[in-house]
Design an enzyme around this catalytic site. Structure first.
Site, PDB file in Angstrom:
ATOM      1  CE  LYS A 116      -4.487   0.970   0.096  1.00 11.99           C
ATOM      2  NZ  LYS A 116      -5.710   0.114  -0.211  1.00 11.99           N
TER       3      LYS A 116
ATOM      4  CG  ASP B 209      -7.208   3.607  -0.602  1.00  9.02           C
ATOM      5  OD1 ASP B 209      -7.660   2.366  -0.512  1.00  9.02           O
ATOM      6  OD2 ASP B 209      -7.252   4.432   0.283  1.00  9.02           O
TER       7      ASP B 209
HETATM    8  P1  NDP Z   1     -12.661   7.995  -2.809  1.00 11.34           P
HETATM    9  O1  NDP Z   1     -11.775   8.911  -2.581  1.00 11.34           O
HETATM   10  O2  NDP Z   1     -13.494   7.655  -4.164  1.00 11.34           O
HETATM   11  O3  NDP Z   1     -14.050   8.196  -1.608  1.00 11.34           O
HETATM   12  C1  NDP Z   1     -13.907   8.583  -0.079  1.00 11.34           C
HETATM   13  C2  NDP Z   1     -15.134   8.864   0.331  1.00 11.34           C
HETATM   14  O4  NDP Z   1     -14.913   8.888   1.555  1.00 11.34           O
HETATM   15  C3  NDP Z   1     -15.585  10.287  -0.121  1.00 11.34           C
HETATM   16  O5  NDP Z   1     -16.918  10.256  -0.031  1.00 11.34           O
HETATM   17  C4  NDP Z   1     -14.972  11.086   1.136  1.00 11.34           C
HETATM   18  O6  NDP Z   1     -15.333  12.400   1.293  1.00 11.34           O
HETATM   19  C5  NDP Z   1     -14.986  10.068   2.099  1.00 11.34           C
HETATM   20  N1  NDP Z   1     -14.154  10.322   3.413  1.00 11.34           N
HETATM   21  C6  NDP Z   1     -12.791  10.165   3.274  1.00 11.34           C
HETATM   22  N2  NDP Z   1     -12.005  10.417   4.269  1.00 11.34           N
HETATM   23  C7  NDP Z   1     -13.013  10.577   5.075  1.00 11.34           C
HETATM   24  C8  NDP Z   1     -13.008  11.106   6.700  1.00 11.34           C
HETATM   25  N3  NDP Z   1     -11.904  11.134   7.133  1.00 11.34           N
HETATM   26  N4  NDP Z   1     -14.281  11.221   7.103  1.00 11.34           N
HETATM   27  C9  NDP Z   1     -15.581  11.275   6.463  1.00 11.34           C
HETATM   28  N5  NDP Z   1     -15.438  10.813   5.277  1.00 11.34           N
HETATM   29  C10 NDP Z   1     -14.226  10.617   4.529  1.00 11.34           C
HETATM   30  O7  NDP Z   1     -12.164   6.663  -2.085  1.00 11.34           O
HETATM   31  P2  NDP Z   1     -12.552   5.203  -2.362  1.00 11.34           P
HETATM   32  O8  NDP Z   1     -14.029   5.076  -2.510  1.00 11.34           O
HETATM   33  O9  NDP Z   1     -11.725   4.417  -3.110  1.00 11.34           O
HETATM   34  O10 NDP Z   1     -12.329   4.463  -0.700  1.00 11.34           O
HETATM   35  C11 NDP Z   1     -13.119   4.264   0.348  1.00 11.34           C
HETATM   36  C12 NDP Z   1     -12.710   3.289   1.234  1.00 11.34           C
HETATM   37  O11 NDP Z   1     -12.489   2.052   0.603  1.00 11.34           O
HETATM   38  C13 NDP Z   1     -11.296   3.476   1.937  1.00 11.34           C
HETATM   39  O12 NDP Z   1     -11.195   2.987   3.153  1.00 11.34           O
HETATM   40  C14 NDP Z   1     -10.439   2.769   1.051  1.00 11.34           C
HETATM   41  O13 NDP Z   1      -9.347   2.068   1.567  1.00 11.34           O
HETATM   42  C15 NDP Z   1     -11.364   1.412   0.759  1.00 11.34           C
HETATM   43  N6  NDP Z   1     -11.206   0.579  -0.435  1.00 11.34           N
HETATM   44  C16 NDP Z   1     -11.201   1.072  -1.743  1.00 11.34           C
HETATM   45  C17 NDP Z   1     -10.913   0.338  -2.905  1.00 11.34           C
HETATM   46  C18 NDP Z   1     -10.942   0.829  -4.091  1.00 11.34           C
HETATM   47  O14 NDP Z   1     -11.006   0.014  -5.116  1.00 11.34           O
HETATM   48  N7  NDP Z   1     -11.017   1.991  -4.259  1.00 11.34           N
HETATM   49  C19 NDP Z   1     -10.531  -1.184  -2.781  1.00 11.34           C
HETATM   50  C20 NDP Z   1     -10.741  -1.596  -1.298  1.00 11.34           C
HETATM   51  C21 NDP Z   1     -10.905  -0.971  -0.302  1.00 11.34           C
HETATM   52  P3  NDP Z   1     -14.656  13.640   0.910  1.00 11.34           P
HETATM   53  O15 NDP Z   1     -14.702  13.869  -0.329  1.00 11.34           O
HETATM   54  O16 NDP Z   1     -15.598  14.794   1.721  1.00 11.34           O
HETATM   55  O17 NDP Z   1     -13.318  13.491   1.410  1.00 11.34           O
END
Ligand code: NDP
Length: 433
Positions: free
Chosen positions: A114, A154
């Protein structure tokens, strides 16, 4: 702890795994080998570097870049890059550690890694994001490659960032090694269904878990946290399977509409226009936005936390249980605190931990690598079929392992032990390295 000070999330992830695998350690003395556990908790390598880039006004900024290769016992390091102001070494280590078990569960021959940076792309222009990605890859390219380490996206790293990162990788190496990074646009060797895979896969897992209890998603209400890649595609798959998402969130608060959220509007606001979630109200004034709140007080049948780690704590879990939640699937990595997980398990709620439930993303990244290596291109339907088959197999593996260890229906036990056994067996096969 003394060896890794100020890495709370990493300690949390390690403690969770070490606790969950106790039944396997009691059963098989070979697995109790201290050196094995010690090696399992120590990354093979950690790269830290300075990233210098200039904004649109010509001002220089200095960020920190990370890449942790946790285990290459099963294949090249594999796992995403996170760009968010909160990223520290401990964050990256926790995510890479989780990846060891998740990637082992997929059965697709991928190791675990990662990376990321404390750079925050929010509010930055395309040109700024591009310059940052180019500066980041200028160092990272030395450490990655299709047979060494294969990054992906991510939080904060989607198709746009992956394109810029791969562009710089290609320029520096003088090779079109598509398999060096996944999550690419299909135009440059990306797999169809990769953007959808994590969210879809999480819902496939939840659906399989509910089915084993004689329940269905059809007609259910759902709450999903986040509104990014994973959250959006989880909501889309929930809709396809007959469930209605009534709330989702971003870091500014949560959006609620008891009639169900309009996913086309959500897509336009969040993905196309890259606006804040509250802008949804300009299109659907009947919905409500709750600034600074998390969505867990909204009654629902199923919940899919898909934003970030430790976003769902014990009081939130108690509220969900009190409101009658039936099933939980972690789309994000470690979104539920250990106390929250305990609440769900004690209440008999179907609980699908992230390392199993959200493995569809990395599994489809492995499918992207497979297509890049063979120069084949599969249809969306073919890739989605393989994703679903992988999630069904992971679900069955977790269920069988939990049963075998006297914890029927406990996916936390099943996922951790199944992933651990595979990773440990591969490490033992390779000898003391
Ligand atoms: P994105 O950046 O596309 O979306 C993240 C979302 O979570 C946004 O809506 C963001 O809001 C919100 N967010 C992020 N940080 C915070 C915080 N500290 N408090 C509240 N809301 C928060 O990321 P992903 O959808 O790709 O990833 C989301 C999760 O899924 C993570 O935990 C990641 O590790 C996990 N994941 C992702 C994979 C992938 O293929 N992308 C694979 C496996 C797991 P805002 O825009 O306001 O920051």
């Amino acid at each position: 702890m003394r060896r890794n000070p100020a890495e709370d999330e990493f300690h949390q992830a390690v403690s969770e795994v070490l606790e969950a695998i106790q039944p396997a350690l009691r059963r098989d003395p070979g697995l109790r080998d201290a050196a094995l556990l010690e090696r399992l908790c120590e990354p093979e390598r950690q790269v830290l570097f300075r990233v210098v880039w200039t904004d649109d006004e010509g001002r220089a900024h200095v960020n920190r870049g990370f890449r942790v290769g946790f285990s290459s016992a099963l294949g090249p390091y594999k796992g995403g890059l996170r760009f968010h102001r909160s990223v520290r070494l401990g964050t990256v280590k926790f995510l890479a550690f989780e990846q060891v078990f998740k990637n082992a569960l997929t059965g697709l021959g991928i190791g675990a890694g990662k990376g990321g940076s404390d750079f925050d792309p929010a509010g930055r222009s395309d040109a700024e994001v591009m310059r940052f990605c180019q500066a980041f890859m200028t160092e990272l390219h030395r450490h990655i490659g299709p047979r060494t380490d294969v990054p992906a996206g991510d939080i904060g790293v989607g198709g746009r960032e992956i394109g810029y990162l791969f562009g710089q990788y290609k320029r520096l190496t003088n090779r079109f090694d598509a398999g060096a990074i996944t999550g690419k646009d299909p135009l440059i060797g990306g797999s169809l269904a990769r953007p959808e895979a994590t969210g879809y896969g999480t819902v496939y897992f939840l659906d399989a878990a509910l089915t084993t209890r004689g329940e269905r998603l059809d007609g259910r209400t759902a709450v999903v946290s986040g509104s990014g890649n994973v959250a959006f595609h989880a909501m889309a798959k929930l809709r396809e399977l007959g469930a209605t998402t009534v709330a989702c969130s971003d870091s500014g608060g949560y959006l609620h509409d008891p009639a169900g959220l309009d996913l086309d509007v959500l897509h336009e606001v969040k993905t196309v226009q890259r606006q804040r979630l509250s802008a949804y109200l300009e299109h659907v004034p009947s919905a409500r936005f709750f600034p600074g709140e998390t969505p867990w007080e909204v009654p629902c049948d199923v919940a899919v936390p898909s934003a970030t780690q430790n976003e769902l704590d014990e009081p939130a879990a108690i509220s969900l249980v009190k409101n009658g939640v039936l099933g939980m699937a972690e789309g994000a990595n470690m979104p539920c605190t250990p106390a929250a997980v305990q609440v769900f398990r004690e209440a008999g709620v179907v609980f699908a931990p992230g390392k199993a439930a959200n493995a569809g993303g990395v599994a489809t990244s492995a499918l992207e690598m497979q297509q890049n290596a063979s120069r084949e291109r599969w249809t969306f339907e073919e890739t989605d079929r393989r994703l679903k088959a992988t999630m069904t197999a992971i679900h069955a593996q977790c269920l069988a392992t939990a049963d075998e260890h006297g914890a029927p229906g406990d996916y936390v036990t099943g996922a951790n032990i199944a992933g651990f056994r595979t990773a440990a067996a591969a490490m033992s096969t390779l000898g003391l390295i």
